[in-house]
Design a protein around this motif. Structure first.
Motif, PDB file in Angstrom:
ATOM      1  N   LEU A  81       0.870  -1.171   0.000  1.00  0.00           N
ATOM      2  CA  LEU A  81       0.000   0.000   0.000  1.00  0.00           C
ATOM      3  C   LEU A  81       0.910   1.225   0.000  1.00  0.00           C
ATOM      4  CD1 LEU A  81      -2.965   0.995   0.089  1.00  0.00           C
ATOM      5  CD2 LEU A  81      -2.658   1.287   2.566  1.00  0.00           C
ATOM      6  N   GLN A  82       0.979   1.883  -1.149  1.00  0.00           N
ATOM      7  CA  GLN A  82       1.746   3.121  -1.262  1.00  0.00           C
ATOM      8  C   GLN A  82       0.829   4.264  -0.849  1.00  0.00           C
ATOM      9  OE1 GLN A  82       5.055   3.693  -2.187  1.00  0.00           O
ATOM     10  NE2 GLN A  82       4.602   5.797  -1.532  1.00  0.00           N
ATOM     11  N   MET A  83       1.258   5.015   0.152  1.00  0.00           N
ATOM     12  CA  MET A  83       0.446   6.100   0.690  1.00  0.00           C
ATOM     13  C   MET A  83       1.176   7.423   0.496  1.00  0.00           C
ATOM     14  SD  MET A  83      -0.950   4.295   4.179  1.00  0.00           S
ATOM     15  CE  MET A  83       0.626   4.366   5.003  1.00  0.00           C
ATOM     16  N   ASN A  84       0.590   8.309  -0.274  1.00  0.00           N
ATOM     17  CA  ASN A  84       1.174   9.623  -0.559  1.00  0.00           C
ATOM     18  C   ASN A  84       0.276  10.720  -0.019  1.00  0.00           C
ATOM     19  OD1 ASN A  84       3.275   8.348  -2.020  1.00  0.00           O
ATOM     20  ND2 ASN A  84       2.054   8.419  -3.905  1.00  0.00           N
ATOM     21  N   THR A  85       0.833  11.904   0.089  1.00  0.00           N
ATOM     22  CA  THR A  85       0.097  13.078   0.563  1.00  0.00           C
ATOM     23  C   THR A  85      -0.679  12.744   1.835  1.00  0.00           C
ATOM     24  OG1 THR A  85      -0.235  13.559  -1.804  1.00  0.00           O
ATOM     25  CG2 THR A  85      -1.254  15.039  -0.255  1.00  0.00           C
ATOM     26  N   LEU A  86       0.024  12.199   2.781  1.00  0.00           N
ATOM     27  CA  LEU A  86      -0.626  11.740   4.005  1.00  0.00           C
ATOM     28  C   LEU A  86      -1.171  12.889   4.827  1.00  0.00           C
ATOM     29  CD1 LEU A  86       1.872   8.891   4.783  1.00  0.00           C
ATOM     30  CD2 LEU A  86      -0.601   8.603   4.601  1.00  0.00           C
ATOM     31  N   LYS A  87      -2.291  12.618   5.499  1.00  0.00           N
ATOM     32  CA  LYS A  87      -2.968  13.608   6.316  1.00  0.00           C
ATOM     33  C   LYS A  87      -3.063  13.097   7.760  1.00  0.00           C
ATOM     34  CE  LYS A  87      -5.970  14.696   2.390  1.00  0.00           C
ATOM     35  NZ  LYS A  87      -7.384  14.780   1.912  1.00  0.00           N
ATOM     36  N   PRO A  88      -3.208  13.989   8.717  1.00  0.00           N
ATOM     37  CA  PRO A  88      -3.362  13.537  10.113  1.00  0.00           C
ATOM     38  C   PRO A  88      -4.516  12.551  10.283  1.00  0.00           C
ATOM     39  CG  PRO A  88      -2.883  15.868  10.066  1.00  0.00           C
ATOM     40  CD  PRO A  88      -3.072  15.444   8.636  1.00  0.00           C
ATOM     41  N   GLU A  89      -5.567  12.698   9.505  1.00  0.00           N
ATOM     42  CA  GLU A  89      -6.708  11.788   9.631  1.00  0.00           C
ATOM     43  C   GLU A  89      -6.418  10.393   9.081  1.00  0.00           C
ATOM     44  OE1 GLU A  89      -6.689  14.859   8.281  1.00  0.00           O
ATOM     45  OE2 GLU A  89      -8.042  14.986   6.539  1.00  0.00           O
ATOM     46  N   ASP A  90      -5.258  10.191   8.477  1.00  0.00           N
ATOM     47  CA  ASP A  90      -4.852   8.847   8.058  1.00  0.00           C
ATOM     48  C   ASP A  90      -4.223   8.062   9.209  1.00  0.00           C
ATOM     49  OD1 ASP A  90      -3.761  10.297   4.978  1.00  0.00           O
ATOM     50  OD2 ASP A  90      -5.583   9.120   5.301  1.00  0.00           O
ATOM     51  N   THR A  91      -4.026   8.717  10.337  1.00  0.00           N
ATOM     52  CA  THR A  91      -3.458   8.042  11.499  1.00  0.00           C
ATOM     53  C   THR A  91      -4.350   6.896  11.947  1.00  0.00           C
ATOM     54  OG1 THR A  91      -2.303  10.012  12.280  1.00  0.00           O
ATOM     55  CG2 THR A  91      -2.821   8.330  13.929  1.00  0.00           C
ATOM     56  N   ALA A  92      -3.768   5.703  12.032  1.00  0.00           N
ATOM     57  CA  ALA A  92      -4.537   4.507  12.385  1.00  0.00           C
ATOM     58  C   ALA A  92      -3.595   3.312  12.428  1.00  0.00           C
ATOM     59  CB  ALA A  92      -5.641   4.244  11.354  1.00  0.00           C
ATOM     60  N   VAL A  93      -4.116   2.207  12.911  1.00  0.00           N
ATOM     61  CA  VAL A  93      -3.451   0.919  12.738  1.00  0.00           C
ATOM     62  C   VAL A  93      -3.964   0.340  11.423  1.00  0.00           C
ATOM     63  CG1 VAL A  93      -3.090  -1.398  13.643  1.00  0.00           C
ATOM     64  CG2 VAL A  93      -3.239   0.559  15.215  1.00  0.00           C
ATOM     65  N   TYR A  94      -3.042  -0.047  10.573  1.00  0.00           N
ATOM     66  CA  TYR A  94      -3.388  -0.569   9.254  1.00  0.00           C
ATOM     67  C   TYR A  94      -3.218  -2.089   9.250  1.00  0.00           C
ATOM     68  CZ  TYR A  94      -3.741   4.062   7.229  1.00  0.00           C
ATOM     69  OH  TYR A  94      -4.150   5.337   6.932  1.00  0.00           O
ATOM     70  N   TYR A  95      -4.252  -2.770   8.728  1.00  0.00           N
ATOM     71  CA  TYR A  95      -4.276  -4.218   8.678  1.00  0.00           C
ATOM     72  C   TYR A  95      -4.388  -4.696   7.234  1.00  0.00           C
ATOM     73  CZ  TYR A  95      -5.651  -3.748  13.595  1.00  0.00           C
ATOM     74  OH  TYR A  95      -5.708  -3.425  14.928  1.00  0.00           O
ATOM     75  N   CYS A  96      -3.664  -5.735   6.895  1.00  0.00           N
ATOM     76  CA  CYS A  96      -3.925  -6.403   5.628  1.00  0.00           C
ATOM     77  C   CYS A  96      -4.758  -7.654   5.909  1.00  0.00           C
ATOM     78  CB  CYS A  96      -2.638  -6.768   4.899  1.00  0.00           C
ATOM     79  SG  CYS A  96      -1.626  -8.023   5.680  1.00  0.00           S
ATOM     80  N   ALA A  97      -5.494  -8.071   4.900  1.00  0.00           N
ATOM     81  CA  ALA A  97      -6.407  -9.197   5.068  1.00  0.00           C
ATOM     82  C   ALA A  97      -6.520  -9.968   3.766  1.00  0.00           C
ATOM     83  CB  ALA A  97      -7.780  -8.696   5.504  1.00  0.00           C
TER      84      ALA A  97
END
Length: 127
Positions: A81-97
């Protein structure tokens, strides 16, 4: 059974980028769709992005569309998961499934369609 291990999380400033990886072992990786979900403090887990078994079909949550890109390397059994232009609201624990069904031509976006989950990786975006 399949085991999933996420990596790549961390602390970055707003506007920055991160690339998450999810290494799979166990069952045949290349015949199952995969997804990324996230859970922020005090909130329910939510869909982020999904990709079908071949990589030919993807889907994104509106909140990340145009900023995040999901991809997979079936030979290496890794989901990205390439994440660009990150924002404070992207703060989280990220899970793959991993999807519980093989060879779906479409992607699924509800967590109930996913049978196996990683332990999660923390992503923190500072403003």
């Amino acid at each position: 059974q399949v085991q999933l291990v996420e990596s790549g999380g961390g602390l970055v400033q707003a506007g920055g980028s991160l690339r998450l990886s999810c290494a799979a072992s166990g069952r045949t990786f290349d015949s199952y769709g995969m997804g990324w979900f996230r859970q922020a403090p005090g909130k329910d887990r939510e869909f982020v992005a999904a990709i079908n078994w071949s990589g030919g079909t993807t889907n994104y949550a509106d909140s990340v569309k145009g900023r995040f890109t999901i991809s997979r390397d079936n030979a290496k059994k890794i989901l990205y998961l390439q994440m660009n232009t990150l924002k404070p609201e992207d703060t989280a624990v990220y899970y793959c499934a991993a999807d519980h069904r093989q060879y779906r031509s479409y992607v699924v976006i509800t967590e109930y369609d996913y049978a196996f989950w990683g332990q999660g990786t923390q992503v923190t975006i500072s403003s």
